[in-house]
Design a protein around this motif. Structure first.
Motif, PDB file in Angstrom:
ATOM      1  N   ASN A 105      49.645  34.583  38.867  1.00 44.92           N
ATOM      2  CA  ASN A 105      48.257  35.131  39.424  1.00 44.92           C
ATOM      3  C   ASN A 105      48.282  34.720  41.097  1.00 44.92           C
ATOM      4  O   ASN A 105      48.520  33.508  41.282  1.00 44.92           O
TER       5      ASN A 105
ATOM      6  N   GLU B  84      33.442  39.107  39.358  1.00 46.28           N
ATOM      7  CA  GLU B  84      34.911  38.519  39.673  1.00 46.28           C
ATOM      8  C   GLU B  84      34.975  37.265  40.085  1.00 46.28           C
ATOM      9  O   GLU B  84      35.651  36.368  39.524  1.00 46.28           O
ATOM     10  N   THR B  85      34.125  36.935  41.082  1.00 48.98           N
ATOM     11  CA  THR B  85      34.088  35.818  41.712  1.00 48.98           C
ATOM     12  C   THR B  85      33.565  34.585  40.838  1.00 48.98           C
ATOM     13  O   THR B  85      34.178  33.607  40.677  1.00 48.98           O
TER      14      THR B  85
ATOM     15  N   CYS C 117      33.786  34.673  37.379  1.00 51.24           N
ATOM     16  CA  CYS C 117      34.791  34.430  36.284  1.00 51.24           C
ATOM     17  C   CYS C 117      35.879  33.684  36.853  1.00 51.24           C
ATOM     18  O   CYS C 117      36.411  32.836  36.386  1.00 51.24           O
ATOM     19  N   ALA C 118      36.445  34.207  38.052  1.00 46.63           N
ATOM     20  CA  ALA C 118      37.503  33.173  38.649  1.00 46.63           C
ATOM     21  C   ALA C 118      37.227  31.850  38.992  1.00 46.63           C
ATOM     22  O   ALA C 118      37.858  30.990  38.565  1.00 46.63           O
TER      23      ALA C 118
ATOM     24  N   PHE D 258      40.031  38.948  37.266  1.00 45.40           N
ATOM     25  CA  PHE D 258      40.189  37.751  38.089  1.00 45.40           C
ATOM     26  C   PHE D 258      41.526  37.574  38.390  1.00 45.40           C
ATOM     27  O   PHE D 258      42.034  36.195  38.111  1.00 45.40           O
ATOM     28  N   ASN D 259      42.359  38.569  38.762  1.00 41.95           N
ATOM     29  CA  ASN D 259      43.934  38.362  38.844  1.00 41.95           C
ATOM     30  C   ASN D 259      44.167  39.414  39.908  1.00 41.95           C
ATOM     31  O   ASN D 259      44.311  40.628  39.439  1.00 41.95           O
TER      32      ASN D 259
ATOM     33  N   TYR E 293      38.743  43.217  43.303  1.00 45.65           N
ATOM     34  CA  TYR E 293      39.824  42.772  42.468  1.00 45.65           C
ATOM     35  C   TYR E 293      40.799  41.674  43.227  1.00 45.65           C
ATOM     36  O   TYR E 293      41.552  41.004  42.827  1.00 45.65           O
TER      37      TYR E 293
ATOM     38  N   PRO F 299      38.389  37.221  43.144  1.00 44.27           N
ATOM     39  CA  PRO F 299      39.071  36.426  42.583  1.00 44.27           C
ATOM     40  C   PRO F 299      39.505  35.229  43.574  1.00 44.27           C
ATOM     41  O   PRO F 299      39.554  34.000  43.186  1.00 44.27           O
TER      42      PRO F 299
ATOM     43  N   GLY G 257      36.443  33.192  44.611  1.00 47.53           N
ATOM     44  CA  GLY G 257      36.031  32.364  43.290  1.00 47.53           C
ATOM     45  C   GLY G 257      36.790  30.963  43.078  1.00 47.53           C
ATOM     46  O   GLY G 257      36.547  30.060  42.933  1.00 47.53           O
TER      47      GLY G 257
END
Length: 364
Positions: free
Chosen positions: A196, A268-269, A271-272, A313-314, A337, A341, A344
């Motif tokens: 990642n 996404e932020t 989740c990351a 989140f990658n 994307y 991430p 985050g």
């Protein structure tokens, strides 16, 4: 009296008119025989009376009561039309049951083939990782090779899981179970690799990597993502399952789940940030327990953010699985994307560092 009893029984049993007439005739014959025997015993000299009574009974049978409404309905329902309708209904039910069983069997076969493909990917990746670690030992390249192979494994498995979910339309519960199992397997087989680019930037921020090594690592991760993006269509082209055949018929097309780029970036932020916080807070656990804790958080993030963005989140994984999908432009994909991430995970690191410093100040 026997005639009245049988008449009552005939009225209670919802018989058809033809059956009622047959019962009346049988009852008439029985009563005539009984009357004939009685007359022969009481008046042996007048045996003709019994025959006259029998003849009179046959000539003038007692009329029975008309069938009730329920009997009429029963006789109407028991006609040829009702029998045909009942047979057609049973045929439809049997056809629907057979179609359901066939669909379930096809879905089971697709899932079995996908699981076999995922197992092959993991086994080959692990063998390649071990081989490169031995060949490139003490050369300084074994770390980059491990990053390449681990990211390739991650991207290939995610491609197949996404096909199962989007094309195969498997149950969401099964999809989340497979996500959890895949996360655990990746955590146990990566051998220190992260796969990642956002995590690589976190390591650079914590001064675990120098900028040059971090750039090489990120380059290996994106190269592996591009390789998985090219290799998986070749595997699907083999048509190992009906799922792969349908996906090939659609020319491996996919549709972006992103509706609003700003909302998707926020998802996404978040989740990351959640995943990175779990990684940071579980550093003190043993590896065999830590992977399950992180996998549980990853699965929860996929459950919450999957419908909005796919919960990737990658950045490298998104480049492999999301950037080729229709519906959004390249700048919007980069915003959702890539920037999401990174923000985050860096936000999680800053928050955890601040909380740790605050705890140290309180202890003093």
């Amino acid at each position: 009296m026997l005639q009245e009893v049988l008449k009552a029984l005939g009225e209670r049993a919802c018989t058809s008119p033809s059956q009622t007439a047959l019962i009346r005739e049988n009852v008439s014959e029985e009563e005539a025989l009984i009357s004939s025997e009685q007359n022969s015993e009481l008046q042996p000299l007048h045996r003709g009376g019994g025959n006259l009574q029998l003849a009179h009974f046959r000539t003038h049978p007692r009329e029975s009561a008309p069938p009730t409404e329920s009997c009429r309905g029963s006789s109407q329902r028991s006609g040829p039309g009702a029998v045909a309708s009942d047979r057609a209904s049973r045929g439809r039910m049997a056809g629907e049951g057979a179609a359901g069983r066939a669909e379930w069997a096809a879905e089971k076969a697709d899932v079995t083939v996908s699981l076999a493909l995922l197992s092959v990917v993991v086994l080959l990746s692990d063998a390649l990782r071990r081989m490169l670690a031995r060949v490139l030992a003490h050369s300084g390249l074994e770390v980059h090779a491990a990053e390449f192979v681990s990211t390739l494994q991650l991207c290939c498995c995610t491609h197949e899981l996404r096909v199962l979910s989007d094309v195969g339309k498997i149950e969401r519960r099964l999809a989340h179970t497979l996500t959890y199992v895949a996360a655990v397997v990746h955590g146990l087989t990566f051998k220190g690799a992260v796969g990642n680019p956002a995590c690589t930037l976190v390591h650079t921020y914590r001064q675990r990597l120098v900028p040059g090594a971090a750039l090489w690592e990120i380059a290996c991760q994106f190269a592996a993502a591009a390789a998985a993006r090219a290799l998986m269509p070749l595997a699907w082209s083999l048509g190992m399952s009906s799922l792969h055949v349908r996906h090939r018929a659609r020319e491996f097309q996919c549709t972006s789940p992103v509706d609003s780029p700003l909302i998707a970036t926020a998802v996404e932020t978040a989740c990351a940030c959640a995943v990175q916080t779990a990684i940071t807070q579980t550093r003190s656990l043993e590896e065999k327990y830590r992977v399950h804790a992180v996998a549980a958080v990853v699965t929860t993030a996929v459950y919450a953010g999957g419908p909005s963005t796919g919960a990737v989140f990658n950045p490298a994984l998104a480049f492999s699985t999301q950037f080729r999908c229709e519906g959004r432009s390249l700048p919007e994909y980069c915003l959702v994307y890539w920037l999401g991430p990174v923000l985050g995970m860096l936000g999680s690191v800053l928050l955890c560092d601040w909380l740790e410093g605050w705890r140290l100040v309180r202890r003093r």
